[in-house]
Write a protein that holds these residues in place. Structure first.
Motif, PDB file in Angstrom:
ATOM      1  N   THR A 194     -12.029 -20.398 -27.991  1.00  0.00           N
ATOM      2  CA  THR A 194     -11.818 -20.793 -26.597  1.00  0.00           C
ATOM      3  C   THR A 194     -12.288 -19.629 -25.724  1.00  0.00           C
ATOM      4  OG1 THR A 194      -9.641 -19.790 -26.565  1.00  0.00           O
ATOM      5  CG2 THR A 194      -9.749 -22.106 -27.231  1.00  0.00           C
ATOM      6  N   SER A 195     -12.139 -19.790 -24.429  1.00  0.00           N
ATOM      7  CA  SER A 195     -12.426 -18.686 -23.504  1.00  0.00           C
ATOM      8  C   SER A 195     -11.243 -18.624 -22.539  1.00  0.00           C
ATOM      9  CB  SER A 195     -13.723 -18.963 -22.743  1.00  0.00           C
ATOM     10  OG  SER A 195     -13.539 -20.078 -21.895  1.00  0.00           O
ATOM     11  N   PRO A 196     -11.167 -17.601 -21.709  1.00  0.00           N
ATOM     12  CA  PRO A 196     -10.046 -17.570 -20.766  1.00  0.00           C
ATOM     13  C   PRO A 196      -9.978 -18.841 -19.917  1.00  0.00           C
ATOM     14  CG  PRO A 196     -11.211 -15.487 -20.757  1.00  0.00           C
ATOM     15  CD  PRO A 196     -12.003 -16.408 -21.623  1.00  0.00           C
ATOM     16  N   PHE A 197     -11.091 -19.550 -19.817  1.00  0.00           N
ATOM     17  CA  PHE A 197     -11.115 -20.763 -18.986  1.00  0.00           C
ATOM     18  C   PHE A 197     -10.586 -21.984 -19.732  1.00  0.00           C
ATOM     19  CE2 PHE A 197     -14.347 -17.802 -17.752  1.00  0.00           C
ATOM     20  CZ  PHE A 197     -14.113 -17.657 -16.395  1.00  0.00           C
ATOM     21  N   THR A 198     -10.594 -21.946 -21.068  1.00  0.00           N
ATOM     22  CA  THR A 198     -10.208 -23.150 -21.819  1.00  0.00           C
ATOM     23  C   THR A 198      -9.007 -22.924 -22.746  1.00  0.00           C
ATOM     24  OG1 THR A 198     -11.748 -22.636 -23.637  1.00  0.00           O
ATOM     25  CG2 THR A 198     -12.599 -24.019 -21.867  1.00  0.00           C
ATOM     26  N   ASP A 199      -8.588 -21.686 -22.904  1.00  0.00           N
ATOM     27  CA  ASP A 199      -7.627 -21.363 -23.960  1.00  0.00           C
ATOM     28  C   ASP A 199      -6.290 -22.101 -23.829  1.00  0.00           C
ATOM     29  OD1 ASP A 199      -7.178 -19.491 -26.307  1.00  0.00           O
ATOM     30  OD2 ASP A 199      -5.414 -19.126 -25.059  1.00  0.00           O
ATOM     31  N   ASP A 200      -5.651 -21.913 -22.707  1.00  0.00           N
ATOM     32  CA  ASP A 200      -4.328 -22.494 -22.514  1.00  0.00           C
ATOM     33  C   ASP A 200      -4.329 -24.009 -22.690  1.00  0.00           C
ATOM     34  OD1 ASP A 200      -2.188 -20.954 -22.024  1.00  0.00           O
ATOM     35  OD2 ASP A 200      -1.877 -21.769 -19.984  1.00  0.00           O
ATOM     36  N   ALA A 201      -5.258 -24.634 -21.991  1.00  0.00           N
ATOM     37  CA  ALA A 201      -5.306 -26.104 -22.003  1.00  0.00           C
ATOM     38  C   ALA A 201      -5.630 -26.614 -23.403  1.00  0.00           C
ATOM     39  CB  ALA A 201      -6.350 -26.587 -21.002  1.00  0.00           C
ATOM     40  N   THR A 202      -6.476 -25.886 -24.138  1.00  0.00           N
ATOM     41  CA  THR A 202      -6.842 -26.337 -25.488  1.00  0.00           C
ATOM     42  C   THR A 202      -5.627 -26.263 -26.411  1.00  0.00           C
ATOM     43  OG1 THR A 202      -9.069 -25.513 -25.142  1.00  0.00           O
ATOM     44  CG2 THR A 202      -8.433 -25.956 -27.411  1.00  0.00           C
ATOM     45  N   ARG A 203      -4.942 -25.130 -26.384  1.00  0.00           N
ATOM     46  CA  ARG A 203      -3.755 -24.982 -27.251  1.00  0.00           C
ATOM     47  C   ARG A 203      -2.726 -26.064 -26.937  1.00  0.00           C
ATOM     48  NH1 ARG A 203      -3.236 -19.330 -29.384  1.00  0.00           N
ATOM     49  NH2 ARG A 203      -5.080 -18.266 -28.648  1.00  0.00           N
ATOM     50  N   LYS A 204      -2.504 -26.283 -25.641  1.00  0.00           N
ATOM     51  CA  LYS A 204      -1.482 -27.282 -25.259  1.00  0.00           C
ATOM     52  C   LYS A 204      -1.896 -28.672 -25.727  1.00  0.00           C
ATOM     53  CE  LYS A 204       0.932 -25.064 -21.524  1.00  0.00           C
ATOM     54  NZ  LYS A 204       0.225 -24.233 -20.539  1.00  0.00           N
ATOM     55  N   THR A 220      -6.664 -22.050 -36.210  1.00  0.00           N
ATOM     56  CA  THR A 220      -6.528 -20.738 -35.577  1.00  0.00           C
ATOM     57  C   THR A 220      -7.353 -20.723 -34.298  1.00  0.00           C
ATOM     58  OG1 THR A 220      -6.297 -19.663 -37.721  1.00  0.00           O
ATOM     59  CG2 THR A 220      -6.927 -18.241 -35.870  1.00  0.00           C
ATOM     60  N   PHE A 221      -6.704 -20.449 -33.189  1.00  0.00           N
ATOM     61  CA  PHE A 221      -7.438 -20.315 -31.924  1.00  0.00           C
ATOM     62  C   PHE A 221      -7.791 -18.840 -31.717  1.00  0.00           C
ATOM     63  CE2 PHE A 221      -4.632 -23.971 -31.453  1.00  0.00           C
ATOM     64  CZ  PHE A 221      -5.513 -24.940 -31.019  1.00  0.00           C
ATOM     65  N   PHE A 222      -8.945 -18.587 -31.203  1.00  0.00           N
ATOM     66  CA  PHE A 222      -9.301 -17.208 -30.835  1.00  0.00           C
ATOM     67  C   PHE A 222     -10.171 -17.275 -29.589  1.00  0.00           C
ATOM     68  CE2 PHE A 222     -13.777 -16.879 -32.371  1.00  0.00           C
ATOM     69  CZ  PHE A 222     -13.859 -18.069 -33.075  1.00  0.00           C
ATOM     70  N   GLN A 223     -10.092 -16.194 -28.807  1.00  0.00           N
ATOM     71  CA  GLN A 223     -10.791 -16.244 -27.515  1.00  0.00           C
ATOM     72  C   GLN A 223     -12.078 -15.437 -27.534  1.00  0.00           C
ATOM     73  OE1 GLN A 223      -9.304 -15.782 -23.559  1.00  0.00           O
ATOM     74  NE2 GLN A 223      -7.220 -16.186 -24.238  1.00  0.00           N
ATOM     75  N   GLN A 224     -13.107 -16.004 -26.963  1.00  0.00           N
ATOM     76  CA  GLN A 224     -14.343 -15.232 -26.780  1.00  0.00           C
ATOM     77  C   GLN A 224     -14.147 -14.298 -25.588  1.00  0.00           C
ATOM     78  OE1 GLN A 224     -16.716 -18.912 -25.194  1.00  0.00           O
ATOM     79  NE2 GLN A 224     -17.869 -17.095 -24.617  1.00  0.00           N
TER      80      GLN A 224
END
Ligand code: UTP
Length: 503
Positions: A194-204, A220-224
């Motif tokens: 994900t990226s800071p723009f998509t991380d939260d919404a993707t996890r939720k 496993t989620f990880f951020q670019q």
């Protein structure tokens, strides 16, 4: 005086969760001297230009923001990337035929052998899947991450759900091939960038949908990362008086993100040897494709890519080429390919000389992935794209620094290409409905047409009250991955389109 019309400034500070004033250290009257000196080394000291006008909270935010940047590596990237722009590129040659498995040359025996080899490796836990899902999806125009998008299928499934269910299906097929009927015996680990723009919404989204039937701990989620946006002379653009404008570092940020999140070690610990890597916005993506994996293992290459034949010379897709005499395979963007080369014909075959389009479906060995992360970091060359950047006074034209996932190919000792048919594996979702191509609607129709063909081939019948070209049936990935095992469900049955065929 601060421009009173910049309402975003204070609004952003509040949204950023600024601590209440009483908890703050006393406001400093000038920016930290050491930081100013470091910024001067890189010609970026202008970031403190509005310091005197900032509130104590904003000053803290600005210092934090600057300290979170890796100034020296960003400086190296800016210099290397700006310098490499416009340099002459090495001559290109078509990809040698020996590097490509084309659809027409592939035999049934090969396909069956690769399918079995792939399933075996999957059942041994050797395959991981990496999803590139950090893009902002600006062209699609949805505020949610692209993977949450419902393209209008009868099931209403999102792109994420289609992909998760395909993984579930391959797990089941691999378990069956291993003669252990229960799907639980095979796990494919899914790493989601994900990226800071998509991380939260993707996890939720995953949590709210109970991981679509997957185990939560197999995802496993990880951020670019992000990189500062810069002006043409390499200076950071300020989004607000206390924040540097930043953008995701491109889907090629996956290599450094995997490295910095220590996921190569995580993969090695799990016994993973091969990594399937793809973009989120293809409704027909065959995630964890056993045939592709078997082909890759059989070839013994460091990397592989699925390709489709370019539809027409000026099609706006990147194509695989060989860079320099006997050099490595790499992708050239359509904008870099001279129009005479783009339309050059191979006299023997009558087809385009540069015909293998990149569709962002890749396979890597884990060994190569960890090496290429170091190589890309050392070379520090990013693509420079001129884009609209949010800034103090609205928007300005500036430069975004991005790496692309295909930047890895020139580092590969060997690359094998695997031709697939567009109508079977490529339904891009790039633009909003109403655009001319690559829309949710075009992807929906491609999927329905393919699945309707599967059902007919399995002996099923279709009725429809709207013209067939505008409808069709959808086969749940939980029933069939690529059209297999449908006879028992479809033979002799009639389905009224549109509908989903599920267990
Ligand atoms: P695109 O290049 O089509 O970009 O991404 P996008 O962000 O989805 O859409 P636009 O250009 O803003 O309209 C191709 C794939 O690469 C991923 C996307 O999520 C998509 O799967 N990607 C793109 C990233 O993971 N990170 C990025 O920084 C950019």
């Amino acid at each position: 005086m601060r421009d009173p019309t910049m309402v975003g400034v204070d609004g952003n500070a509040a949204a950023g969760g600024v601590v209440d004033g009483s908890a703050l250290p006393p406001p400093s009257s000038s920016p930290p001297q050491a930081l100013i000196e470091r910024l001067k080394d890189y010609g970026q000291e202008h970031v403190f230009a509005l310091w005197d006008e900032l509130s104590p909270q904003e000053r803290l935010l600005l210092v934090d923001d600057i300290q979170s940047l890796d100034l020296s590596s960003t400086d190296r990237i800016i210099r290397c990337s700006l310098r490499s722009q416009g340099l002459p590129v090495a001559a290109i040659e078509p990809v040698p035929e020996s590097c490509v498995s084309s659809v027409e040359e592939r035999t049934m025996e090969e396909r069956e052998r690769w399918w079995k080899m792939g399933l075996k490796a999957i059942s041994e836990g050797k395959l991981a899947v990496v999803l590139l899902s950090g893009g902002q999806g600006t062209r699609l125009g949805s505020s949610d991450p692209k993977g949450c998008f419902n393209i209008g299928l009868p099931s209403g499934k999102s792109l994420f759900q289609l992909q998760a269910e395909r993984i579930l299906c391959v797990q089941k097929l691999a378990a069956q091939a291993k003669n252990e009927g229960s799907a639980g015996s095979v796990t494919i680990h899914w790493y989601i960038m994900t990226s800071p723009f998509t991380d939260d919404a993707t996890r939720k989204f995953f949590e709210n949908h109970k991981y679509f039937g997957l185990e939560a701990d197999q995802v496993t989620f990880f951020q670019q990362g992000t990189r500062p946006c810069i002006s043409k002379d390499g200076r950071y653009i300020m989004e607000t008086p206390f924040k540097v404008a930043k953008s995701p570092d491109g889907n090629g940020g996956v290599y450094s993100a995997l490295k910095s999140s220590r996921l190569f070690e995580d993969m090695a610990t799990r016994g993973i040897k091969y990594v399937d890597c793809y973009g989120v916005d293809n409704a027909l993506v065959r995630v964890a494709d056993p045939t592709f994996l078997g082909y890759f293992i059989d070839k013994g290459a460091a990397t592989a890519a699925k390709v489709v034949r370019k539809a027409y010379p000026q099609e706006k897709v990147g194509v695989f080429v060989r860079r320099g005499k006997g050099g490595p395979l790499t992708v050239v963007e359509y904008s870099e390919l001279d129009s005479s080369l783009a339309s050059a014909i191979n006299q023997q075959t009558g087809r385009l000389r540069f015909c293998w389009s990149n569709v962002c479906l890749h396979m890597f060995t884990l060994d190569f992935l960890s090496q290429v992360a170091d190589g890309l970091e050392k070379d520090s060359i990013y693509h420079v794209a001129e884009k609209k950047i949010p800034c103090l006074h609205g928007y300005t034209m500036g430069l975004k620094l991005e790496q692309f996932v295909f930047d890895a190919f020139p580092y590969a000792p060997s690359t094998a290409l695997f031709e697939v048919l567009r109508e079977e594996e490529f339904a891009p979702v790039k633009n909003a409905n109403g655009s001319n191509y690559d829309t949710p609607e075009s992807a929906r129709l491609l999927l329905l047409r393919l699945h309707s063909r599967w059902v007919a081939a399995a002996g099923g019948f279709l009725t429809h009250s709207v013209p067939l070209y505008a409808t069709g049936v959808e086969v749940s990935p939980l029933c069939s991955y690529a059209g297999e095992n449908l006879e028992s469900i479809c033979r002799g049955r009639t389905f009224h389109a549109p509908c989903e065929i599920a267990f």
